[in-house]
Design an enzyme around this catalytic site. Structure first.
Site, short mmCIF file in Angstrom:
data_model
loop_
_atom_site.label_atom_id
_atom_site.label_comp_id
_atom_site.label_asym_id
_atom_site.label_seq_id
_atom_site.Cartn_x
_atom_site.Cartn_y
_atom_site.Cartn_z
N GLU A 41 6.20 -1.61 10.06
CA GLU A 41 6.07 -0.73 9.48
C GLU A 41 5.86 0.65 10.50
O GLU A 41 5.03 0.38 10.64
CB GLU A 41 5.53 -1.02 8.52
CG GLU A 41 5.99 -1.95 7.07
CD GLU A 41 5.73 -1.93 5.45
OE1 GLU A 41 6.13 -1.01 4.63
OE2 GLU A 41 4.13 -1.33 5.71
N ASN A 63 3.38 -3.45 0.93
CA ASN A 63 2.37 -3.69 0.13
C ASN A 63 2.72 -3.26 -1.51
O ASN A 63 1.84 -3.95 -2.52
CB ASN A 63 0.85 -3.38 0.48
CG ASN A 63 0.39 -4.80 1.65
OD1 ASN A 63 0.81 -5.40 1.83
ND2 ASN A 63 -0.22 -3.97 2.80
N SER A 118 -3.04 -1.29 6.36
CA SER A 118 -2.01 -1.66 5.75
C SER A 118 -2.55 -0.68 4.20
O SER A 118 -1.37 -1.03 3.20
CB SER A 118 -3.12 -2.53 4.61
OG SER A 118 -4.71 -3.05 4.97
N HIS A 124 1.58 -0.37 11.47
CA HIS A 124 1.18 -0.95 10.65
C HIS A 124 2.26 -3.15 10.76
O HIS A 124 3.43 -3.64 10.08
CB HIS A 124 1.62 -1.30 8.62
CG HIS A 124 1.15 -2.13 7.16
ND1 HIS A 124 1.71 -2.59 6.52
CD2 HIS A 124 0.12 -3.08 8.26
CE1 HIS A 124 0.95 -3.55 5.97
NE2 HIS A 124 0.31 -4.27 7.16
#
Length: 707
Positions: A461, A499, A428, A449
Site C-alpha cells: 500500500e 487493515n 500498519s 505498507h
C-alpha cells in the site's frame, strides 16, 4: 511470398534447414492468437510442398521471450462452452499437424515458454533451450481457472512422467533450463550464443523414437501398472480436494484429462470439452479479471503524467523481520544497493541472514548460481549509525509502531540524508500525516505498507498524506513495483485500506468465539469460504498484541464499530501473544505445533464451546462486515476504484481469488442481497451491521461496482 502482416516468417538455409520465426507485430512478447491458426497453416503448406526442406526450427523473433502463452483476451469472445471447445480443438489440430510432419521439427526456446507457448514446443520433435535466467517453461493455466487446452495435458505426461506433469499443471510451477533438461522436458540446454546452432544440428537428425520417461523404481510401480496408476490418481484427487475445498473446478478436470490420456481413452476430446466448460465458469472469469486488472496496473504510474525519479540507492531503518524482508526484495528483485541501519549490530546481522537464508535455498535447489547469490548479498551493507545514508534516494523505515520514534526517524533522515531523499514509512496503523507532522520536508514523507512475510506477499500500500508531492507518489509506486510488488495508492487514515477492512472481519470472528463457537469451527468455516488462513489462526500468526495496539487507533478515528471484544484483554493478561511467544489460541508445543487448539483458552475466556452455527452462517457474518467496510472505503476515497480494492484484498489478506475480490463478489451476489443480509444481521447483532450509505444508494439506483 509471406503476408507482411503475418506473425510468421520462413527463412530457408542452403543446408536444407528452414527457420520458422514467430514475431507478433507491435508486441513486446509473443502470444498465441486465434487468427494465427490460419497464418501458420499457410507456412506449413509451403514447407510441406518444398521437398528441399529437410528439417525445421521454430524460433522467436523477440529478444527475450519464446511464446509467453495464449492471448487470454480471446476467451472473452466465447459466447458458449462450444465456442471455447472449438478454440481448443483448433489449437489441438494445429499442433497435431506440426507433430505429424514428416521432417524433424525443433523448438529453439529462449525466454518464457508458458501455457500455449510450451504446448507449441511440446508438439515439436525436439526442444532445445537456452541456459539464460530468462528461460522458464510451464503450464500456468490453472491460475486462470483453466487447463492446457492445446494438447498439453496429453503430451507432457508422456515426456516427463505422470507425477511431474501433474505437479506442473496443478500448481503452474515453472522449470528453469537445467531442471527442464533433468526432467526430460527439453533435449538439451545450451548457452544462448549457440542455441540456434544446436537447434539446427538437431533438425538434421532423424525424427526421434520417443522412449518412455525415466523413472525410479517407485515411479515405475506407480505409473506403469494399472494398480499404481489408480492409486496415483486417487491420491491426487484426495489431496486436490483438501486444498481446493471444492472452490476451484480446474484442478480435478486436469487430473481427469491426464488419466484419460494415459489410459488411451479419448484424452484430447476430454481436454477440449473440459477446457470449454472451464472457460464459462464464474471462477475462471474472476481469475481472468484479476489477471487483466494486474496487467493494467503495471502500466500505471502513481500520478498520471508525473514520471518517477530514478532510484539508485536505498536504505532501510530497522533490522527486524520486516526490515530484513524489505532489504531482501530491494536487493534481489530491484537489484538496488541497500544500507541497513539498526541500533544493534545483531539487528543488521539478522537482516542480512534473512536474505542469505532465502538465497541459499535457491542455490541448493539449483534455481541460482552461487556467484549470483554472492552478487546479491554484496548489495547489502549495514551500520549502527547514519554513515552511507547521504546518497540514498529512498529510505524505508521499519521500526516499532510508535509515533514519537517514527517522527524522530524522519528528523534523523532529514539531518543525515540528501535533499532529494524520500522517507517511506512501513507503518500498519499510524496515519502518515501524523508521522510527517514535524517534518521539514513533509512532501517527501509517504507511507509504504508491506505485508508479512515481505518476500511472499505481493501487495504494497502506497499512502500519501495530504502534503505528499506527486513526484514522491510516482517514485514510490515505481520503487514498489521494481521490488516485485503490486502497489495500490490509498488515502491516509487509520488502518489505510487492507487493515481497515480486515479489522471488522477479525472482530466478528472473535464475537462468534465468545458466543461459544469452537475455534476450529470458525477457522474451518472461513477456510471453506476460500481464505488461505482462518481468522483465529491469523490472529495467532499476526500477534494478539498487534491486534490490541491497532484497535484503539481505529476506534479513535473511525468509531465504535471497530471496538475489539474486551475479552481479548484476558488473553494478553495471560501473556498470550500468539505464535511469536508460543502461547495463543493454538498449541505450539508437541508433535503438531500450531495445528491443535489450546483448550485452556475456553476457560480463560469463560466460555463452554459448542457448535451452534453452520459454516455458512459464520462465514457470512464475518465476510459481510469486510464487504461493508470496503464499500465505505470506496465512498470515502480511501481506494481510487473498485479494481484497486479487489486487488488489495486478494493480494493483501488472501480474499478468495475465485470470487474476484470484495467488489466483484458484491456484484455477483447482487447489491440488494448484500444490503438485505446486512439488515438481517443488524436486527440480530446491532448497528455494526448497518449497511454503508453507498450500498443503500446503489441498491436504490440499481447500480453495480463494475457496470
Amino acid at each position: 511470398m509471406t503476408d507482411v502482416t503475418s506473425a510468421f516468417s520462413l527463412n530457408r538455409r542452403d543446408d536444407g534447414i528452414a527457420i520458422l520465426t514467430m514475431d507478433v507485430p507491435g508486441e513486446s512478447m509473443n502470444t498465441l492468437k486465434a487468427e494465427f491458426a490460419e497464418q501458420i497453416a499457410v507456412q506449413l503448406d509451403e514447407i510441406e510442398k518444398d521437398s528441399s526442406i529437410k528439417g525445421l526450427v521454430l524460433a522467436s523473433g523477440k529478444a527475450s521471450s519464446f511464446v509467453a502463452g495464449a492471448d487470454i483476451s480471446m476467451l472473452a469472445a466465447c459466447q458458449s462452452a462450444e465456442d471455447a471447445v472449438a478454440l481448443s480443438r483448433s489449437g489441438q489440430q494445429m499442433f497435431a499437424r506440426i507433430e505429424n510432419m514428416k521432417i524433424p521439427v525443433v523448438a529453439a526456446i529462449h525466454g518464457p515458454a508458458l501455457g500455449g507457448g510450451l504446448e507449441l514446443a511440446l508438439c515439436c520433435h525436439y526442444r532445445i533451450c537456452s541456459l539464460d535466467d530468462k528461460t522458464v517453461m510451464g503450464l500456468p493455466e490453472v491460475q486462470l481457472g483453466l487447463l492446457p487446452g492445446s494438447g498439453g495435458t496429453q503430451r507432457l505426461p508422456k515426456l516427463v512422467g505422470i507425477q511431474k506433469a501433474m505437479t506442473m499443471m496443478l500448481t503452474g510451477k515453472q522449470l528453469r533450463a537445467k531442471q527442464a533438461k533433468k526432467d526430460g522436458l527439453v533435449d538439451d540446454a545450451v548457452p544462448l550464443s549457440i542455441l540456434m546452432d544446436v537447434a539446427i544440428q538437431f533438425a538434421k537428425k532423424a525424427k526421434p523414437k520417443r522412449q518412455p520417461p525415466k523413472l525410479n523404481l517407485v515411479g515405475q510401480a506407480l505409473e506403469r501398472t494399472p494398480f499404481g496408476r489408480n492409486f496415483l490418481f486417487s491420491q491426487a484427487r484426495k489431496q486436490t480436494r483438501s486444498k481446493t475445498r471444492g472452490n476451484y473446478p480446474a484442478p480435478e478436470r486436469i487430473i481427469d484429462c491426464i488419466e484419460a490420456g494415459v489410459s488411451g481413452s479419448r484424452g484430447y476430446e476430454m481436454e477440449a470439452r473440459h477446457f470449454g466448460d472451464l472457460v464459462m465458469t464464474p471462477e475462471s472469469k474472476q481469475l481472468r479479471n484479476i489477471f487483466f486488472a494486474t496487467t493494467e496496473m503495471k502500466k500505471e504510474t502513481g500520478v498520471e503524467g508525473v514520471a518517477p525519479a530514478k532510484v539508485k540507492k536505498t536504505a532501510v531503518l530497522g533490522g527486524g523481520l520486516m526490515g530484513g524482508g524489505i532489504a531482501y526484495v530491494t536487493s534481489s528483485k530491484a537489484g538496488l544497493p541497500v544500507r541497513i541501519k539498526d541500533i544493534r549490530s545483531e539487528g543488521i546481522a539478522n537482516a542480512m541472514k534473512y536474505s542469505y537464508d532465502l538465497l541459499i535455498k535457491k542455490v541448493k535447489r539449483r534455481f541460482m548460481r552461487k556467484s549470483e547469490m554472492q552478487k546479491q548479498l554484496a548489495l547489502l551493507t549495514g551500520s549502527t549509525d547514519y554513515s552511507g545514508f547521504a546518497d540514498a534516494d529512498i529510505v524505508v523505515e521499519a521500526v516499532f509502531e510508535d509515533l514519537s520514534l517514527k517522527q524522530q526517524m524522519v528528523a534523523d533522515i532529514e539531518a543525515n540524508a540528501g535533499a532529494q531523499t524520500i522517507f517511506a514509512t512501513n507503518t500498519s496503523s499510524i496515519p502518515i500525516g501524523q508521522i510527517a507532522a514535524k517534518a521539514a520536508k513533509p512532501e517527501q514523507v509517504i507511507g509504504l505498507h508491506y505485508f508479512s512475510p515481505v518476500d511472499k506477499m505481493p501487495l504494497a500500500e502506497v499512502i500519501p498524506h495530504a502534503g505528499t508531492s506527486d513526484a514522491t507518489i510516482s517514485t514510490t509506486v515505481d520503487f514498489a513495483r521494481k521490488q516485485g510488488k503490486t502497489p495500490i495508492v490509498v488515502k491516509d487514515g487509520a488502518g489505510f485500506y487492507v487493515n481497515r477492512i480486515l479489522a471488522p472481519y477479525m472482530n466478528e470472528a472473535a464475537c462468534v468465539l465468545l458466543a461459544g463457537e469452537p475455534i476450529e469451527q470458525i477457522d474451518q468455516a472461513l477456510l471453506n469460504f476460500g481464505f488461505p488462513v482462518g481468522p483465529m489462526k491469523l490472529l495467532d500468526e499476526v500477534g494478539i498484541d498487534i491486534g490490541a495496539k491497532i484497535s484503539p487507533i481505529l476506534v479513535a478515528e473511525l468509531g465504535e464499530r471497530f471496538r475489539a471484544p474486551e475479552a481479548f484483554d484476558k488473553l494478553l493478561a495471560d501473556d498470550r501473544k500468539g505464535k511469536k511467544n508460543k502461547r495463543g489460541l493454538y498449541q505450539y508445543s508437541g508433535k503438531k505445533p500450531g495445528k491443535e487448539v489450546d483448550e485452556s483458552v475456553y476457560s480463560l475466556l469463560g466460555i463452554s464451546p459448542s457448535q451452534k452455527f453452520s459454516h455458512d452462517q459464520i462465514s457470512e457474518r464475518c465476510v459481510l462486515l469486510m464487504l461493508n467496510e470496503a464499500a465505505m472505503c470506496l465512498a470515502e476515497g480511501v481506494i481510487r476504484n473498485a479494481r484497486d480494492g479487489d486487488i488489495g484484498a486478494i493480494f493483501g489478506i488472501g480474499f478468495p481469488p475465485f470470487l474476484g475480490g470484495p467488489f466483484r463478489y458484491m456484484d455477483s451476489l447482487g447489491i440488494n442481497h448484500v444490503v438485505a443480509r446486512l439488515e438481517h444481521y443488524q436486527g440480530l447483532y446491532g448497528d455494526k451491521f448497518t449497511p454503508a450509505p453507498l450500498l443503500k444508494e446503489m441498491m436504490e439506483q440499481n447500480r453495480s461496482f463494475y457496470s
